[in-house]
Scaffold this active site. Structure first.
Site, PDB file in Angstrom:
ATOM      1  N   GLU A   1     -72.122  20.233  50.307  1.00 39.96           N
ATOM      2  CA  GLU A   1     -71.609  20.394  48.932  1.00 39.96           C
ATOM      3  C   GLU A   1     -71.915  19.154  48.085  1.00 39.96           C
ATOM      4  O   GLU A   1     -72.232  19.272  46.895  1.00 39.96           O
ATOM      5  CB  GLU A   1     -70.111  20.697  48.981  1.00 39.96           C
ATOM      6  CG  GLU A   1     -69.808  22.089  49.524  1.00 39.96           C
ATOM      7  CD  GLU A   1     -68.341  22.330  49.753  1.00 39.96           C
ATOM      8  OE1 GLU A   1     -67.789  23.218  49.075  1.00 39.96           O
ATOM      9  OE2 GLU A   1     -67.738  21.624  50.588  1.00 39.96           O
TER      10      GLU A   1
ATOM     11  N   GLU B   1     -67.706  26.056  57.498  1.00 38.40           N
ATOM     12  CA  GLU B   1     -66.258  26.119  57.257  1.00 38.40           C
ATOM     13  C   GLU B   1     -65.604  27.369  57.862  1.00 38.40           C
ATOM     14  O   GLU B   1     -64.491  27.295  58.368  1.00 38.40           O
ATOM     15  CB  GLU B   1     -65.982  26.078  55.744  1.00 38.40           C
ATOM     16  CG  GLU B   1     -66.104  24.699  55.110  1.00 38.40           C
ATOM     17  CD  GLU B   1     -67.507  24.335  54.681  1.00 38.40           C
ATOM     18  OE1 GLU B   1     -67.679  23.366  53.925  1.00 38.40           O
ATOM     19  OE2 GLU B   1     -68.468  25.008  55.126  1.00 38.40           O
TER      20      GLU B   1
HETATM   21  N1  T1G Z   1     -64.322  15.373  60.631  1.00 38.24           N
HETATM   22  C1  T1G Z   1     -63.784  14.505  61.520  1.00 38.24           C
HETATM   23  N2  T1G Z   1     -64.345  14.173  62.726  1.00 38.24           N
HETATM   24  C2  T1G Z   1     -65.506  14.750  63.007  1.00 38.24           C
HETATM   25  C3  T1G Z   1     -66.138  15.681  62.132  1.00 38.24           C
HETATM   26  C4  T1G Z   1     -65.497  15.975  60.892  1.00 38.24           C
HETATM   27  N3  T1G Z   1     -66.021  16.810  59.998  1.00 38.24           N
HETATM   28  N4  T1G Z   1     -67.280  16.093  62.724  1.00 38.24           N
HETATM   29  C5  T1G Z   1     -67.356  15.448  63.915  1.00 38.24           C
HETATM   30  N5  T1G Z   1     -66.301  14.650  64.085  1.00 38.24           N
HETATM   31  C6  T1G Z   1     -66.035  13.769  65.228  1.00 38.24           C
HETATM   32  C7  T1G Z   1     -65.773  14.555  66.520  1.00 38.24           C
HETATM   33  O1  T1G Z   1     -64.427  14.919  66.621  1.00 38.24           O
HETATM   34  C8  T1G Z   1     -66.177  13.531  67.569  1.00 38.24           C
HETATM   35  O2  T1G Z   1     -65.120  12.617  67.694  1.00 38.24           O
HETATM   36  C9  T1G Z   1     -67.337  12.808  66.913  1.00 38.24           C
HETATM   37  O3  T1G Z   1     -67.211  13.039  65.504  1.00 38.24           O
HETATM   38  C10 T1G Z   1     -68.680  13.308  67.349  1.00 38.24           C
HETATM   39  O4  T1G Z   1     -68.700  14.711  67.179  1.00 38.24           O
HETATM   40  C11 T1G Z   1     -64.353  20.848  51.661  1.00 38.24           C
HETATM   41  C12 T1G Z   1     -63.317  21.500  54.052  1.00 38.24           C
HETATM   42  C13 T1G Z   1     -71.717  16.967  63.189  1.00 38.24           C
HETATM   43  C14 T1G Z   1     -72.896  18.676  64.494  1.00 38.24           C
HETATM   44  O5  T1G Z   1     -67.512  21.782  60.549  1.00 38.24           O
HETATM   45  O6  T1G Z   1     -70.288  20.313  63.932  1.00 38.24           O
HETATM   46  O7  T1G Z   1     -66.281  20.131  54.984  1.00 38.24           O
HETATM   47  O8  T1G Z   1     -64.492  13.096  70.021  1.00 38.24           O
HETATM   48  O9  T1G Z   1     -68.924  15.329  69.597  1.00 38.24           O
HETATM   49  O10 T1G Z   1     -72.204  17.016  69.306  1.00 38.24           O
HETATM   50  O11 T1G Z   1     -65.915  22.405  52.183  1.00 38.24           O
HETATM   51  O12 T1G Z   1     -69.587  17.190  65.182  1.00 38.24           O
HETATM   52  O13 T1G Z   1     -65.996  11.190  69.502  1.00 38.24           O
HETATM   53  O14 T1G Z   1     -63.583  11.128  68.774  1.00 38.24           O
HETATM   54  O15 T1G Z   1     -69.238  17.057  67.783  1.00 38.24           O
HETATM   55  O16 T1G Z   1     -73.336  15.187  67.967  1.00 38.24           O
HETATM   56  C15 T1G Z   1     -67.174  21.080  57.931  1.00 38.24           C
HETATM   57  C16 T1G Z   1     -68.169  19.556  62.279  1.00 38.24           C
HETATM   58  C17 T1G Z   1     -65.863  20.394  57.796  1.00 38.24           C
HETATM   59  C18 T1G Z   1     -68.961  19.980  61.097  1.00 38.24           C
HETATM   60  C19 T1G Z   1     -72.215  16.486  65.553  1.00 38.24           C
HETATM   61  N6  T1G Z   1     -67.988  20.376  58.912  1.00 38.24           N
HETATM   62  N7  T1G Z   1     -68.903  18.683  63.190  1.00 38.24           N
HETATM   63  O17 T1G Z   1     -72.174  17.067  66.829  1.00 38.24           O
HETATM   64  O18 T1G Z   1     -70.919  15.210  68.088  1.00 38.24           O
HETATM   65  S1  T1G Z   1     -64.813  21.283  56.690  1.00 38.24           S
HETATM   66  C20 T1G Z   1     -68.079  20.796  60.168  1.00 38.24           C
HETATM   67  C21 T1G Z   1     -69.896  19.169  63.972  1.00 38.24           C
HETATM   68  C22 T1G Z   1     -65.414  20.898  55.143  1.00 38.24           C
HETATM   69  C23 T1G Z   1     -65.344  21.258  52.703  1.00 38.24           C
HETATM   70  C24 T1G Z   1     -64.756  21.615  54.025  1.00 38.24           C
HETATM   71  C25 T1G Z   1     -70.489  18.211  64.954  1.00 38.24           C
HETATM   72  C26 T1G Z   1     -71.826  17.584  64.494  1.00 38.24           C
HETATM   73  P1  T1G Z   1     -64.779  11.972  69.079  1.00 38.24           P
HETATM   74  P2  T1G Z   1     -69.409  15.667  68.249  1.00 38.24           P
HETATM   75  P3  T1G Z   1     -72.246  16.103  68.126  1.00 38.24           P
END
Ligand code: T1G
Length: 654
Positions: free
Chosen positions: A114, A134
């Site tokens: 976004e 999301e």
């Molecule tokens: N927020 C907080 N922590 C996050 C995070 C996030 N969005 N994404 C990953 N982490 C942390 C995760 O918990 C882990 O922590 C570490 O990063 C490594 O992640 C308004 C509301 C990016 C593809 O859904 O899909 O935006 O365990 O083990 O395999 O519209 O993480 O080490 O303490 O998964 O390399 C939308 C979520 C949010 C993407 C990387 N975004 N993340 O994968 O590492 S909602 C998502 C992923 C939003 C807006 C809305 C994957 C990754 P720890 P990992 P990875």
């Protein structure tokens, strides 16, 4: 890219350098540049400076490390909102008085995408990817994604991205018009800076294929199975074609706030973090796995060939062994068919296909497994067969090689005890089809060394599976909970419910298919054989329902025999009065007066049965955590992820 110009810190996650009239803003919030309050505040502060500076003519935003921005900080959900909000940031970007370009150096997901699409232009490297996942968190994009994306690219593709949560690689993003320029990493910032010094491009909303839009919508609604977020995503993308931008953004904000605190979103957040926690089991902290390069797989039936395909996909060298030449050829063909399918579907390119074929050695003798670092057996689930196999392997593979049994119901402790080096024996319980199902229960026996368990875990991670640690008990985590839930379902039959009522209650709850329909699809004879084996030792005090046995005695083995819990006419599943009468007879035999159950009562009883078994597994240390149990039931037994799993549903995490 280093610069001689001073860097300004706008928060502990946002810094900027001004050079040649361009401000380069870097988002640096390891590990994935999640958009925390500090990121939002820092971005706004940097934009404040850029907006009023006479020197700055253009702005570039990029992410530090290998990720652009992985979205809003999910850890902040459920906490009070801190200003500025992300919609305020994207609004600012979109209406900024100077050209802003996103230099997309890696994954731009959710709020990260976004931010990128709110900028006036996007330059990306080959490592970039775009997605709005999301809906996988029970949400919709909440910072303009549902309104700006369908104005930037064709609305049917926007619907697909937002409604399914799928990710686009860089080339597809370029073709879709999501990015303006694709360049290599070294030139990314330079190209973005050049673009920021030009007037913002005028954009025309591309046309879209209404039929394709309708088909994609139908697909999303069909797959939503009671989830609310995908329905809202469809609604908002449709609104983007009817309302002006600010009205659409208003609608989006309302719906986003409703969903953010919903049970569905809480459940899916639980699953998100449960998966991250499961990756790092406390038991294996600081334990180094063996360096596994060559995998051996004994047994190339349905399960074995699926395991081999996963291993080839992960880049392992694989030695596949079968007892006979004929079985080895059949197994090899089965594997080649799957690889061909992956090639045709684009999951594999030609070069990958050839490489994987070359990495596979098929042999008819166990001796060929001598070089293997880890051997997984997927042979017939019989103790003698497995023990003899491991005893033979004791003489063939080196002492430090790991032996993994894929047994579903046998006791790995006994299999290990039959070998010379029981400490190197573990369980790796895959789920069929093994090249598709993510779940692997990694079993630590009472003999297993931590290194052996860590090696199994590391291999499962490299196979891109979801490894869950389990101790040894009948059926480990998954099958033991499944047995408890199946038993309760059969008790419900005697108490007054019918198979189709129980299945309807489960499908209403979010299961793709009810228990008895699944049974008929899998076939009733395997479980029957197991029950017959157990009959001698069954505790006569315990309640036992004979209906399933009676079905099998009548030759009703399920869909493949046209009769099971249901009858199948030309493949169509129908209620069978014969079964209804069989159940009524079973009740009469036990003088049970049938009750009627609401679907909620059925759901509650089945959930309680799962939770009770789950608690037992926690008390006995078989399962390391309640969230592991939830992941097993979601990824191995079709428990709806938007309910969080049986333990989450019991309020275990409230
Ligand atoms: N927020 C907080 N922590 C996050 C995070 C996030 N969005 N994404 C990953 N982490 C942390 C995760 O918990 C882990 O922590 C570490 O990063 C490594 O992640 C308004 C509301 C990016 C593809 O859904 O899909 O935006 O365990 O083990 O395999 O519209 O993480 O080490 O303490 O998964 O390399 C939308 C979520 C949010 C993407 C990387 N975004 N993340 O994968 O590492 S909602 C998502 C992923 C939003 C807006 C809305 C994957 C990754 P720890 P990992 P990875």
């Amino acid at each position: 890219m280093t610069s001689s110009h001073p860097s300004t810190e706008f928060s502990d996650t946002i810094s900027a350098i001004v050079e040649n009239h361009v401000m380069l803003i870097t988002i640096n919030n390891p590990p994935v540049n999640a958009i925390s309050a500090s990121v939002r505040q820092g971005l706004m502060a940097a934009l404040d400076q850029a907006a009023t500076s006479d020197i700055i003519q253009g702005v570039v935003i990029t992410g530090a490390g290998s990720t652009f921005v992985a979205g809003a900080d999910i850890k902040e959900f459920g906490q009070p909102v801190t200003e500025p909000t992300l919609p305020q940031v994207t609004e600012r970007l979109a209406n900024f008085n100077k050209t802003i370009i996103a230099a997309v150096n890696g994954a731009a997901l959710g709020g990260g995408a976004e931010i990128a699409i709110a900028c006036h232009g996007r330059v990306a490297s080959g490592k970039s990817s775009f997605g709005m996942p999301e809906v996988k968190l029970g949400l919709v994009p909440g910072a303009g994604g549902t309104q700006r994306l369908p104005r930037l690219i064709a609305a049917d593709l926007a619907l697909d991205i937002i409604g399914t949560g799928r990710t686009l690689k860089s080339t597809e993003s370029l073709a879709a018009g999501l990015i303006d320029e694709l360049t290599d990493e070294d030139n990314l910032i330079v190209c973005a800076k050049n673009a920021s010094l030009k007037p913002a491009a005028k954009r025309v909303t591309p046309h879209y294929d209404a039929q394709k839009f309708a088909n994609i919508k139908t697909g999303i609604l069909r797959k939503s199975r009671g989830q609310n977020a995908p329905l809202k995503a469809v609604e908002l993308v449709e609104l983007s074609q009817q309302l002006d931008l600010s009205q659409g953004l208003g609608q989006e904000r309302q719906i986003f706030l409703q969903l953010r605190d919903s049970d569905e979103a809480k459940a899916l957040r639980h699953v998100f973090f449960a998966e991250r926690t499961a990756k790092k089991p406390a038991m294996l902290e600081g334990v180094s796995p063996e360096d596994i390069k060559i995998l051996g797989v004994v047994g190339m039936g349905l399960m074995g060939s699926g395991i081999i395909v996963s291993a080839l996909n992960a880049g392992y060298q694989v030695i596949g062994v079968e007892q006979t030449e004929e079985a080895a050829l059949a197994g090899h063909q089965r594997i080649l068919n799957i690889l061909e399918k992956n090639l045709q579907s684009g999951r594999l390119n030609r070069e990958g296909f050839e490489r994987q074929k070359k990495a596979l050695i098929i042999a008819g003798t166990l001796e060929s497994l001598a070089p293997a670092d880890l051997v997984i057996e997927a042979v017939f689930d019989d103790f003698d067969v497995k023990a003899k196999l491991f005893q033979a392997l004791d003489q063939i593979v080196r002492a430090s090689a790991i032996l993994a049994t894929n047994t579903s119901y046998l006791n790995p402790n006994d299999i290990a005890a039959a070998t010379i080096y029981p400490q190197r024996v573990i369980g790796m319980h895959f789920f069929s089809p093994a090249h598709i199902m993510r779940l692997v229960e990694v079993i630590h026996t009472s003999h297993s060394s931590l290194e052996a368990v860590a090696s199994g875990f590391a291999v499962a991670n490299k196979l891109k599976k979801l490894p869950i640690l389990s101790g040894v008990t009948e059926g480990f985590i998954g099958n033991s909970i499944f047995s408890a839930y199946r038993r309760e379902a059969e008790f419900l039959l005697e108490d007054g419910a019918l198979p189709h009522e129980i299945d309807a209650a489960l499908e209403d709850y979010g299961f793709a298919m009810g228990l008895f329909a699944v049974y008929d699809m899998a076939g009733l004879e395997i479980a029957w054989a197991k029950r017959k084996r157990e009959a001698l030792n069954r505790d006569p005090q315990l309640r036992y329902v004979k209906i399933a046995d009676q079905l099998c005695e009548l030759g009703r083995f399920g869909q493949k025999s046209g009769l099971g819990w249901y009858q199948y006419t030309q493949g169509k599943r129908e209620i069978d009065p014969v079964v209804t009468e069989l159940i009524a007879a079973a009740r009469r035999e036990k003088n049970i007066t049938p009750q009627s159950f609401t679907k909620e009562q059925i759901q509650e009883r089945l959930l309680q049965a799962m939770q009770a078994q789950g608690n037992l597994l926690l008390q006995t240390g078989i399962a390391a955590s309640a969230s592991d149990i939830d992941l097993v039931m979601i990824n191995g037994y079709g428990f709806p992820s938007h309910k969080g799993g049986p333990m989450f549903a019991s309020g275990a995490f409230d």
